[in-house]
Design a protein around this motif. Sequence first.
Motif, PDB file in Angstrom:
ATOM      1  N   LEU B  28       0.830  -1.202   0.000  1.00  0.00           N
ATOM      2  CA  LEU B  28       0.000   0.000   0.000  1.00  0.00           C
ATOM      3  C   LEU B  28       0.866   1.253   0.000  1.00  0.00           C
ATOM      4  CD1 LEU B  28      -2.844  -0.842   2.545  1.00  0.00           C
ATOM      5  CD2 LEU B  28      -2.996  -0.586   0.079  1.00  0.00           C
ATOM      6  N   SER B  29       1.880   1.232   0.854  1.00  0.00           N
ATOM      7  CA  SER B  29       2.711   2.418   0.992  1.00  0.00           C
ATOM      8  C   SER B  29       3.467   2.721  -0.292  1.00  0.00           C
ATOM      9  CB  SER B  29       3.665   2.208   2.161  1.00  0.00           C
ATOM     10  OG  SER B  29       4.814   2.933   1.974  1.00  0.00           O
ATOM     11  N   LEU B  30       3.923   1.659  -0.984  1.00  0.00           N
ATOM     12  CA  LEU B  30       4.660   1.899  -2.230  1.00  0.00           C
ATOM     13  C   LEU B  30       3.737   2.406  -3.330  1.00  0.00           C
ATOM     14  CD1 LEU B  30       7.043  -1.078  -1.901  1.00  0.00           C
ATOM     15  CD2 LEU B  30       7.747   1.284  -2.154  1.00  0.00           C
ATOM     16  N   CYS B  31       2.497   1.860  -3.360  1.00  0.00           N
ATOM     17  CA  CYS B  31       1.517   2.378  -4.327  1.00  0.00           C
ATOM     18  C   CYS B  31       1.282   3.854  -4.070  1.00  0.00           C
ATOM     19  CB  CYS B  31       0.183   1.640  -4.188  1.00  0.00           C
ATOM     20  SG  CYS B  31       0.216   0.001  -4.849  1.00  0.00           S
ATOM     21  N   LEU B  32       1.129   4.196  -2.788  1.00  0.00           N
ATOM     22  CA  LEU B  32       0.870   5.579  -2.411  1.00  0.00           C
ATOM     23  C   LEU B  32       2.046   6.465  -2.811  1.00  0.00           C
ATOM     24  CD1 LEU B  32      -1.314   7.171  -1.087  1.00  0.00           C
ATOM     25  CD2 LEU B  32      -0.259   6.778   1.125  1.00  0.00           C
ATOM     26  N   ALA B  33       3.258   5.938  -2.628  1.00  0.00           N
ATOM     27  CA  ALA B  33       4.454   6.713  -2.986  1.00  0.00           C
ATOM     28  C   ALA B  33       4.437   7.026  -4.474  1.00  0.00           C
ATOM     29  CB  ALA B  33       5.716   5.950  -2.612  1.00  0.00           C
ATOM     30  N   ALA B  34       4.079   6.018  -5.282  1.00  0.00           N
ATOM     31  CA  ALA B  34       4.017   6.241  -6.730  1.00  0.00           C
ATOM     32  C   ALA B  34       2.964   7.291  -7.053  1.00  0.00           C
ATOM     33  CB  ALA B  34       3.720   4.926  -7.442  1.00  0.00           C
ATOM     34  N   TRP B  35       1.810   7.202  -6.384  1.00  0.00           N
ATOM     35  CA  TRP B  35       0.729   8.157  -6.616  1.00  0.00           C
ATOM     36  C   TRP B  35       1.173   9.579  -6.262  1.00  0.00           C
ATOM     37  CZ3 TRP B  35      -3.468   9.713  -8.817  1.00  0.00           C
ATOM     38  CH2 TRP B  35      -4.269  10.706  -8.230  1.00  0.00           C
ATOM     39  N   LEU B  36       1.840   9.717  -5.105  1.00  0.00           N
ATOM     40  CA  LEU B  36       2.270  11.053  -4.679  1.00  0.00           C
ATOM     41  C   LEU B  36       3.289  11.639  -5.649  1.00  0.00           C
ATOM     42  CD1 LEU B  36       2.548  10.534  -0.829  1.00  0.00           C
ATOM     43  CD2 LEU B  36       0.874  11.873  -2.067  1.00  0.00           C
ATOM     44  N   CYS B  37       4.149  10.753  -6.155  1.00  0.00           N
ATOM     45  CA  CYS B  37       5.137  11.207  -7.129  1.00  0.00           C
ATOM     46  C   CYS B  37       4.426  11.699  -8.388  1.00  0.00           C
ATOM     47  CB  CYS B  37       6.075  10.051  -7.450  1.00  0.00           C
ATOM     48  SG  CYS B  37       7.470  10.515  -8.412  1.00  0.00           S
ATOM     49  N   ALA B  38       3.388  10.969  -8.809  1.00  0.00           N
ATOM     50  CA  ALA B  38       2.630  11.367  -9.991  1.00  0.00           C
ATOM     51  C   ALA B  38       1.919  12.696  -9.755  1.00  0.00           C
ATOM     52  CB  ALA B  38       1.625  10.284 -10.356  1.00  0.00           C
ATOM     53  N   TYR B  54      -1.860  16.215  -0.690  1.00  0.00           N
ATOM     54  CA  TYR B  54      -0.463  15.771  -0.649  1.00  0.00           C
ATOM     55  C   TYR B  54       0.144  15.867   0.747  1.00  0.00           C
ATOM     56  CZ  TYR B  54       4.437  15.336  -1.844  1.00  0.00           C
ATOM     57  OH  TYR B  54       5.731  14.915  -1.894  1.00  0.00           O
ATOM     58  N   GLY B  55      -0.074  17.007   1.395  1.00  0.00           N
ATOM     59  CA  GLY B  55       0.549  17.239   2.694  1.00  0.00           C
ATOM     60  C   GLY B  55       0.123  16.251   3.753  1.00  0.00           C
ATOM     61  N   ARG B  56      -1.062  15.665   3.604  1.00  0.00           N
ATOM     62  CA  ARG B  56      -1.518  14.690   4.600  1.00  0.00           C
ATOM     63  C   ARG B  56      -1.111  13.273   4.211  1.00  0.00           C
ATOM     64  NH1 ARG B  56      -7.523  16.700   6.476  1.00  0.00           N
ATOM     65  NH2 ARG B  56      -7.033  18.905   6.606  1.00  0.00           N
ATOM     66  N   LEU B  57      -1.090  12.992   2.898  1.00  0.00           N
ATOM     67  CA  LEU B  57      -0.755  11.628   2.475  1.00  0.00           C
ATOM     68  C   LEU B  57       0.743  11.357   2.524  1.00  0.00           C
ATOM     69  CD1 LEU B  57      -3.150  10.848  -0.494  1.00  0.00           C
ATOM     70  CD2 LEU B  57      -3.318  10.179   1.879  1.00  0.00           C
ATOM     71  N   ALA B  58       1.562  12.404   2.348  1.00  0.00           N
ATOM     72  CA  ALA B  58       3.016  12.174   2.322  1.00  0.00           C
ATOM     73  C   ALA B  58       3.519  11.578   3.640  1.00  0.00           C
ATOM     74  CB  ALA B  58       3.745  13.466   1.977  1.00  0.00           C
ATOM     75  N   PRO B  59       3.155  12.152   4.802  1.00  0.00           N
ATOM     76  CA  PRO B  59       3.598  11.498   6.042  1.00  0.00           C
ATOM     77  C   PRO B  59       2.958  10.127   6.214  1.00  0.00           C
ATOM     78  CG  PRO B  59       2.148  13.333   6.543  1.00  0.00           C
ATOM     79  CD  PRO B  59       2.477  13.429   5.095  1.00  0.00           C
ATOM     80  N   LEU B  60       1.702   9.989   5.782  1.00  0.00           N
ATOM     81  CA  LEU B  60       1.041   8.690   5.896  1.00  0.00           C
ATOM     82  C   LEU B  60       1.856   7.618   5.164  1.00  0.00           C
ATOM     83  CD1 LEU B  60      -2.761   8.248   5.339  1.00  0.00           C
ATOM     84  CD2 LEU B  60      -1.160   6.475   4.777  1.00  0.00           C
TER      85      LEU B  60
END
Lengths: 222, 473
Positions: B28-38, B54-60
């Motif tokens: 999940l975290s890696l998927c989220l990382a890819a999404w945030l990068c996009a 972004y600001g809330r999901l990045a620390p998550l």
Amino acid sequence: MRHVLLERHAGLMTALCLITMSLGALAQLLPLGFQTTLSTPSDGLKPLDALALEGRDIYRREGCQQCHTRVVRDLPGDYARYGAAQTSSDLAFDRPSLWGNARHGPDLSRLPSQHDEAWQRVHLYSPRTKVPDSSMPGYPWLFEQALTGQTIAARMRKLQALGAPYRDDEILAAPSKVRGVAEATALLAYLRHSSQNHTSSDTALAASGQTEESRKQTGDTP
Amino acid sequence: MSTAPDASLSHHKVIRQLALMAMLWGGLSLCLAAWLCAVRLWPTLDLQLAWLSYGRLAPLQTHALLYGLGGSALIASIFHVAQHTAQHPLCSPQLVRFALLGWQGVIVLGSLALMAGFSSGHLMAEYPWPVDVLMTLVWLAVSWIFFTTLEQRSIRRLPVACWFIIGCLVMVLLKHVLASLTHPISLVLAIPLYTGSLDALLQRWQAGPLPGGMFALGFIGMLYHALPRQTQRPLYSHRLAIVSFWSLVLLLTWGGAPLLFASPLPQWSQTLGMAMGIVLLAPGLALSINGLLTLNGDWQSMRRDPLRCFMAAALVFYGLAVLEQTLLSIAPLNALTFSAAGSLSPANALGAMAMISVAMLYFLLPYPRLPHRFSTRLIALHASLAIVGTLLCVGASWATTLQQAEMWHALAADGSPQYALDEILATARTPMLVTLAGLSCWVMGMLLMAANVAQALANSSTVRELSRGGHPA
């Protein structure tokens, strides 16, 4: 090898680990904790007023510190852009410190003075109408939600107990002062607050403002 | 060294559940990382929703990777090492269950709190104070289980992995408790005890200078347990392990200050932290080399056993991350790079931490009932995807950092900055595409892992049914 003794006794090893680790922690943290210059506010440093304090909470809540720093370092690229570096006593009321870790946008210690409140509001609502290349997300909900002022008095009282020079009447008036104000207004009040600005050199700010923002201005009316 | 599973060992189920959760959080975290990068590349993708900004999901994302993948894998390994060393089931089953559920609770509650905006604002420890309390309780429970189980051992000498785990538990409790002391205002709001520079130092002190932050010792402990078993060889040098362990324990708590160069932090503190940060290179590299020498140059066996390859890659990236952190401790380099550098660089987060954790999951999951049921080919593919992905991310991160650092501090003749901010930020676009590609590799790897594990679990349940007396149709 005497290490065998430790390898046989888990308790002994735990104790020795704790002692060894505490050495580093004590050597670095204890002097800082008792260094009075660190926590003594510089002359004329005012704590954040009620609205700016609420704004600080929104800054933290939205994770602005993920992309922006809020500390000017004593390095050429920094003071040429953002003015003089702060000292520890300028930041004496910073709880928690929101210094940030990476710059995916500008440092926010001192907002450039050539943008007025209206520009900032539009930029916050939808950054790319003002700065086409910006990768900052928009924050429309900050304009829809209003502050309730529920915890502000408790927070200010706690900060007062920890050394921030709030007056009692300020604290009493705080909830009614912030109630109903849009969150965006509070956030901008925090960013514009003078608590971190007062050591800045105006000339450096003006110089940096011109070079940095000249390309970005694409029509200044909201 | 025998690896024969002892039938009397219990609680493998808890270890497997923790390992499965670690896999889930990692994916999940890696998927989220890819999404945030996009989202950073194409800001119009942003959903304009407060909960998903972004600001809330990045620390998550970073927390799910560090605590979800790293933490769950660490706790699973601690339980496994305790059981294996003592040859005795884990003590206090209720506490074991509490540790399992409590840790998942920490991550779920913490993630929800971050999405709702109840962040504490501390780097790498942004969960609000009630979650911090729960986290402390879980670590206390894990320590209690570990030490009481170890007491049951018949061989008195503790293996190397156990020292590192002891060090890790002490370090986690010390750093976590000291750095997150607060005055609670409401259930979600607190005012930290420390202020200004001291708070900033404590935040970086907790996030830590070595890969994995406060878990650094634990991750090495995991590898030092699994590596000798996987390669059927003892650890290369016991003496080197002793020296590097104690120097790490001594030096790890001095870190943090190197990340604050030229900041308002007092000068003596910056200098001291910097000196210690540079000294940290020696034990850090020693740990990595000690592990690599355990493989004893037997590169042929890596082709047969991709898990060894995984562990070797993790050790190499660990050494690389140590090197990177040391370089960042040197004042002039730090001055150049701080503005673009994060506390968790890709070499650190993906290369060392995630790779060690994933290798441990492959090691723990089949234990003891699914020996050799994983598809080796899929593990090999996962390992190569992970290595390529990490290399892409590391290269992109270094390219951005070096390029931006130079532009950031370039001054024109009249003392004004030479480059405008948007020019500097624009240089990050191409590297960010590369990062996205690297993260996609990692996500694909995790999907392969999920498929592999699901297949193995399905096979094992068929086998169990057969052994219960059922007949194949």
